[in-house]
Design an enzyme around this catalytic site. Structure first.
Site, PDB file in Angstrom:
ATOM      1  N   ASN A 149       0.780  -1.239   0.000  1.00 15.26           N
ATOM      2  CA  ASN A 149       0.000   0.000   0.000  1.00 15.26           C
ATOM      3  C   ASN A 149       0.816   1.296   0.000  1.00 15.26           C
ATOM      4  O   ASN A 149       0.315   2.317  -0.441  1.00 15.26           O
ATOM      5  CB  ASN A 149      -1.038  -0.003   1.130  1.00 15.26           C
ATOM      6  N   GLY A 225       2.807  -5.643   7.251  1.00 14.40           N
ATOM      7  CA  GLY A 225       1.830  -6.381   6.454  1.00 14.40           C
ATOM      8  C   GLY A 225       0.711  -6.892   7.336  1.00 14.40           C
ATOM      9  O   GLY A 225       0.445  -6.338   8.409  1.00 14.40           O
ATOM     10  N   SER A 226       0.086  -7.967   6.897  1.00 14.67           N
ATOM     11  CA  SER A 226      -1.106  -8.456   7.598  1.00 14.67           C
ATOM     12  C   SER A 226      -0.742  -9.205   8.880  1.00 14.67           C
ATOM     13  O   SER A 226       0.362  -9.733   9.016  1.00 14.67           O
ATOM     14  CB  SER A 226      -1.903  -9.374   6.675  1.00 14.67           C
ATOM     15  N   GLU A 245       4.802  -4.524  12.097  1.00  6.38           N
ATOM     16  CA  GLU A 245       3.854  -3.422  11.867  1.00  6.38           C
ATOM     17  C   GLU A 245       2.661  -4.031  11.142  1.00  6.38           C
ATOM     18  O   GLU A 245       2.712  -4.269   9.932  1.00  6.38           O
ATOM     19  CB  GLU A 245       4.509  -2.332  10.997  1.00  6.38           C
ATOM     20  N   LEU A 246       1.580  -4.299  11.893  1.00  6.60           N
ATOM     21  CA  LEU A 246       0.482  -5.091  11.328  1.00  6.60           C
ATOM     22  C   LEU A 246      -0.791  -4.254  11.155  1.00  6.60           C
ATOM     23  O   LEU A 246      -0.730  -3.038  11.125  1.00  6.60           O
ATOM     24  CB  LEU A 246       0.250  -6.325  12.217  1.00  6.60           C
ATOM     25  N   CYS A 279      -3.127   1.229   6.887  1.00  8.15           N
ATOM     26  CA  CYS A 279      -3.263   0.441   8.117  1.00  8.15           C
ATOM     27  C   CYS A 279      -3.957   1.212   9.231  1.00  8.15           C
ATOM     28  O   CYS A 279      -4.548   0.614  10.120  1.00  8.15           O
ATOM     29  CB  CYS A 279      -1.890  -0.035   8.562  1.00  8.15           C
ATOM     30  N   GLU A 373     -10.253  -6.404  10.250  1.00  8.76           N
ATOM     31  CA  GLU A 373      -9.661  -5.322   9.454  1.00  8.76           C
ATOM     32  C   GLU A 373     -10.285  -5.328   8.061  1.00  8.76           C
ATOM     33  O   GLU A 373     -10.148  -6.293   7.317  1.00  8.76           O
ATOM     34  CB  GLU A 373      -8.143  -5.496   9.336  1.00  8.76           C
TER      35      GLU A 373
HETATM   36  P1  NAP Z   1       0.555  -9.187   3.294  1.00  7.27           P
HETATM   37  O1  NAP Z   1      -0.300 -10.000   2.403  1.00  7.27           O
HETATM   38  O2  NAP Z   1       0.726  -9.611   4.698  1.00  7.27           O
HETATM   39  O3  NAP Z   1       1.978  -9.076   2.565  1.00  7.27           O
HETATM   40  C1  NAP Z   1       3.012  -8.312   3.093  1.00  7.27           C
HETATM   41  C2  NAP Z   1       4.355  -8.838   2.609  1.00  7.27           C
HETATM   42  O4  NAP Z   1       4.574 -10.140   3.156  1.00  7.27           O
HETATM   43  C3  NAP Z   1       4.427  -8.997   1.090  1.00  7.27           C
HETATM   44  O5  NAP Z   1       5.720  -8.641   0.653  1.00  7.27           O
HETATM   45  C4  NAP Z   1       4.210 -10.494   0.916  1.00  7.27           C
HETATM   46  O6  NAP Z   1       4.758 -11.021  -0.272  1.00  7.27           O
HETATM   47  C5  NAP Z   1       4.969 -11.019   2.118  1.00  7.27           C
HETATM   48  N1  NAP Z   1       4.656 -12.407   2.493  1.00  7.27           N
HETATM   49  C6  NAP Z   1       3.553 -13.135   2.211  1.00  7.27           C
HETATM   50  N2  NAP Z   1       3.662 -14.377   2.746  1.00  7.27           N
HETATM   51  C7  NAP Z   1       4.868 -14.441   3.373  1.00  7.27           C
HETATM   52  C8  NAP Z   1       5.570 -15.438   4.115  1.00  7.27           C
HETATM   53  N3  NAP Z   1       5.052 -16.651   4.327  1.00  7.27           N
HETATM   54  N4  NAP Z   1       6.789 -15.144   4.608  1.00  7.27           N
HETATM   55  C9  NAP Z   1       7.336 -13.915   4.423  1.00  7.27           C
HETATM   56  N5  NAP Z   1       6.721 -12.925   3.721  1.00  7.27           N
HETATM   57  C10 NAP Z   1       5.498 -13.184   3.205  1.00  7.27           C
HETATM   58  O7  NAP Z   1       0.032  -7.668   3.354  1.00  7.27           O
HETATM   59  P2  NAP Z   1      -0.437  -6.706   2.181  1.00  7.27           P
HETATM   60  O8  NAP Z   1      -1.736  -7.181   1.627  1.00  7.27           O
HETATM   61  O9  NAP Z   1       0.683  -6.441   1.230  1.00  7.27           O
HETATM   62  O10 NAP Z   1      -0.658  -5.341   3.005  1.00  7.27           O
HETATM   63  C11 NAP Z   1      -1.808  -5.093   3.726  1.00  7.27           C
HETATM   64  C12 NAP Z   1      -1.602  -5.330   5.204  1.00  7.27           C
HETATM   65  O11 NAP Z   1      -0.495  -4.589   5.669  1.00  7.27           O
HETATM   66  C13 NAP Z   1      -2.785  -4.838   6.034  1.00  7.27           C
HETATM   67  O12 NAP Z   1      -3.070  -5.773   7.042  1.00  7.27           O
HETATM   68  C14 NAP Z   1      -2.275  -3.542   6.642  1.00  7.27           C
HETATM   69  O13 NAP Z   1      -2.911  -3.154   7.820  1.00  7.27           O
HETATM   70  C15 NAP Z   1      -0.834  -3.861   6.851  1.00  7.27           C
HETATM   71  N6  NAP Z   1      -0.043  -2.626   6.973  1.00  7.27           N
HETATM   72  C16 NAP Z   1       0.422  -2.247   8.205  1.00  7.27           C
HETATM   73  C17 NAP Z   1       1.139  -1.057   8.339  1.00  7.27           C
HETATM   74  C18 NAP Z   1       1.671  -0.606   9.670  1.00  7.27           C
HETATM   75  O14 NAP Z   1       2.499   0.293   9.689  1.00  7.27           O
HETATM   76  N7  NAP Z   1       1.239  -1.172  10.773  1.00  7.27           N
HETATM   77  C19 NAP Z   1       1.383  -0.271   7.214  1.00  7.27           C
HETATM   78  C20 NAP Z   1       0.896  -0.692   5.984  1.00  7.27           C
HETATM   79  C21 NAP Z   1       0.191  -1.875   5.864  1.00  7.27           C
HETATM   80  P3  NAP Z   1       3.800 -11.312  -1.560  1.00  7.27           P
HETATM   81  O15 NAP Z   1       3.254  -9.977  -1.963  1.00  7.27           O
HETATM   82  O16 NAP Z   1       4.732 -11.897  -2.543  1.00  7.27           O
HETATM   83  O17 NAP Z   1       2.726 -12.249  -1.099  1.00  7.27           O
END
Ligand code: NAP
Length: 471
Positions: A149, A225-226, A245-246, A279, A373
């Site tokens: 994002n 990420g998530s 940071e979730l 997020c 979420e």
């Molecule tokens: P995501 O699906 O969790 O993916 C995040 C990253 O993790 C991607 O690079 C993904 O790679 C990688 N990943 C996936 N499976 C993995 C594994 N088994 N081992 C290691 N890495 C893996 O999240 P998203 O859809 O990109 O982003 C949305 C989420 O991020 C939301 O929940 C949001 O709240 C959170 N977020 C939090 C913050 C904060 O500061 N707290 C800021 C921004 C976003 P691939 O893309 O190749 O699957």
């Protein structure tokens, strides 16, 4: 684009298509990294960490400073790239570039300030004649795993502090939006960074993530990420430092003395930016009963004024979601809430990857648009009879990343700040606000560890204690 591994640009036979979320056109491809690439990347990063450890703070400052300047000079081009791969409006893409510039600038400054402290050992029994002090040293190899994002600024929030602290970094960007991270690598190399200090591996997290997370050569993982992927990484990481940071389902509490026009303006600004894919996006509004109806009336026209469409067109205020599956999920959760008795105030329609800015009133805390979420352009409204009930509702969540309250009453504001379980607390604005220098991170299942270059550096360095005896 190619990926950057062990000091060189590398292609692979298989590629990931990077698509424009608005019209589904392929804008570029990136190589699909495999486990052999992970091995090459980590071996290269170990060498990079050995080199970086010896680069003085002032040199690290100069490299990051030059990189920040290059980002500033390429603002339009990078803003368009972000908008095209992620789907946010062009103005939001350019704004993200300005934040990335600031994040690297702050990181550069912090490179000059990494310090330890002298310990008053003569205050300890048997401490006389000894001098103690601490040294802050780099962790070594840092792995940065980033979400889709904010494909530039959130990468800078990991890469900037990691390099400022004298580490080598391996970035694994989101597969939907890897191009901005690769553009950042080009900039860092142009700014004079030793080539093995930065790696960018493109490939599915599901395939290469575990190999990166488990490897003992990696001393620190910084993940955004998530919640689900974060928990998986924590289990795989074993004994190493981890920052998480979730996600969140951030609330706003509205007290009866609030300026409802300001609340409506803030909700529209903080609930729908980047189609709600932030997020700290406002997801829940909990208003005191007395003003609940008036607030719904004030909000409706503000939300209906958010124009949606092609993010590259100037008139567009909200673009698509990153994937059609996510827009379908938002549609399902809103429809499900309405079938269970909630009231659709405005929106509620999907056009491919675009989901209309949506308000749902009379939402029950058990509905998925409230308790999970949503990460999409819909805000759920409910009422409470007292501030205590509103705070209980705000805390009725596994998450705790950011929250807001609207009131002119300092006692209510402070009760909110003390009692709401959240890493960031806003009085008289919505939860979706962040300055890149502030300590930023969540409580509960929103994660642990802080970002903001000064705070991230503390987590990307090790503290050694040195004692001189007989002095
Ligand atoms: P995501 O699906 O969790 O993916 C995040 C990253 O993790 C991607 O690079 C993904 O790679 C990688 N990943 C996936 N499976 C993995 C594994 N088994 N081992 C290691 N890495 C893996 O999240 P998203 O859809 O990109 O982003 C949305 C989420 O991020 C939301 O929940 C949001 O709240 C959170 N977020 C939090 C913050 C904060 O500061 N707290 C800021 C921004 C976003 P691939 O893309 O190749 O699957």
């Amino acid at each position: 684009m190619k990926m950057f591994v062990a000091g060189r640009w590398v292609d692979k036979p298989n590629h990931i298509e990077v698509r424009n979320p608005y019209d589904d056109t392929v804008i570029d491809t990136v190589p699909t990294a495999d486990l052999d690439d992970v091995e090459r990347a980590l071996a290269g990063a170990v060498e990079g960490a050995r080199i970086m450890r010896k680069v003085p703070g002032y040199e690290r400052y100069k490299i990051l400073r030059r990189a920040a300047d290059l980002i500033g000079q390429r603002s339009e081009k990078l803003g368009r790239l972000i908008s095209t791969e992620e789907g946010k409006t062009l103005a939001a893409g350019v704004f993200e570039v300005s934040r990335a510039h600031e994040t690297l600038e702050l990181s550069a400054e912090e490179a000059k300030r990494i310090t330890g402290e002298v310990l008053p050992l003569d205050g300890a029994p048997g401490g006389t004649g000894k001098l103690g002090f601490t040294l802050r040293v780099p962790c070594g190899v840092v792995v940065a795993i980033t979400p889709f994002n904010f494909p530039l600024n959130l990468v800078c929030h990991k890469v900037g502090p990691a390099l400022a602290a004298g580490n080598a970094v391996v970035v694994k960007p989101a597969s939907d939006t890897p191009l901005s991270a690769l553009a950042l690598v080009e900039i860092l190399l142009e700014a004079g960074l030793p080539a093995t200090a930065i790696t960018c591996l493109t490939g599915s997290g599901g395939t290469i993530g575990d190999a990166l997370s488990r490897d003992p050569r990696v001393r620190k993982i910084s993940f955004t990420g998530s919640r689900e992927v974060g928990e998986h990484i924590c289990k795989a990481a074993g004994l190493k430092r981890v920052t998480m940071e979730l996600g969140s389902n951030s609330p706003i509490i509205v007290m009866p003395d609030a300026d409802l026009n300001k609340v409506a303006e803030a909700t529209a600004a903080t609930g729908f930016a980047n189609a709600g894919q932030v997020c700290i996006s406002t997801q829940r509004v909990i208003a005191l009963e007395k003003i609940y109806g008036d607030l719904v009336d004030a909000l409706r026209p503000k939300v209906e004024a958010i124009t949606f469409g092609n993010p590259l067109e100037e008139k567009t205020k909200m673009g698509p979601m990153v994937r059609e599956a996510d827009a379908r999920r938002v549609e399902t959760w809103v429809d499900e809430a309405v079938s269970a008795g909630a009231r659709l105030v405005t929106g509620g329609n999907r056009h491919g990857t675009i989901y209309e800015p949506t308000l749902v009133a009379d939402v029950d805390s058990g509905m998925r648009i409230s308790c999970q979420e949503l990460f999409g352009p819909a805000v759920a409204l409910s009422s409470a009879t007292t501030i205590e009930e509103a705070i209980r509702a705000a805390n009725d969540s596994p998450y705790g990343l950011s929250a807001g309250i609207f009131t002119e009453n300092i006692a209510w504001a402070m009760q909110f700040a003390r009692e709401v379980d959240s890493g960031n607390l806003h009085v008289n604005w919505g939860p979706q606000w962040r300055a890149d220098l502030m300590p930023y991170g969540g409580l509960k299942e929103s994660g642990f560890g802080k970002e903001g270059p000064k705070y991230a550096i503390a987590e990307m360095t090790e503290l050694k204690t040195v004692i001189l005896h007989g002095v």
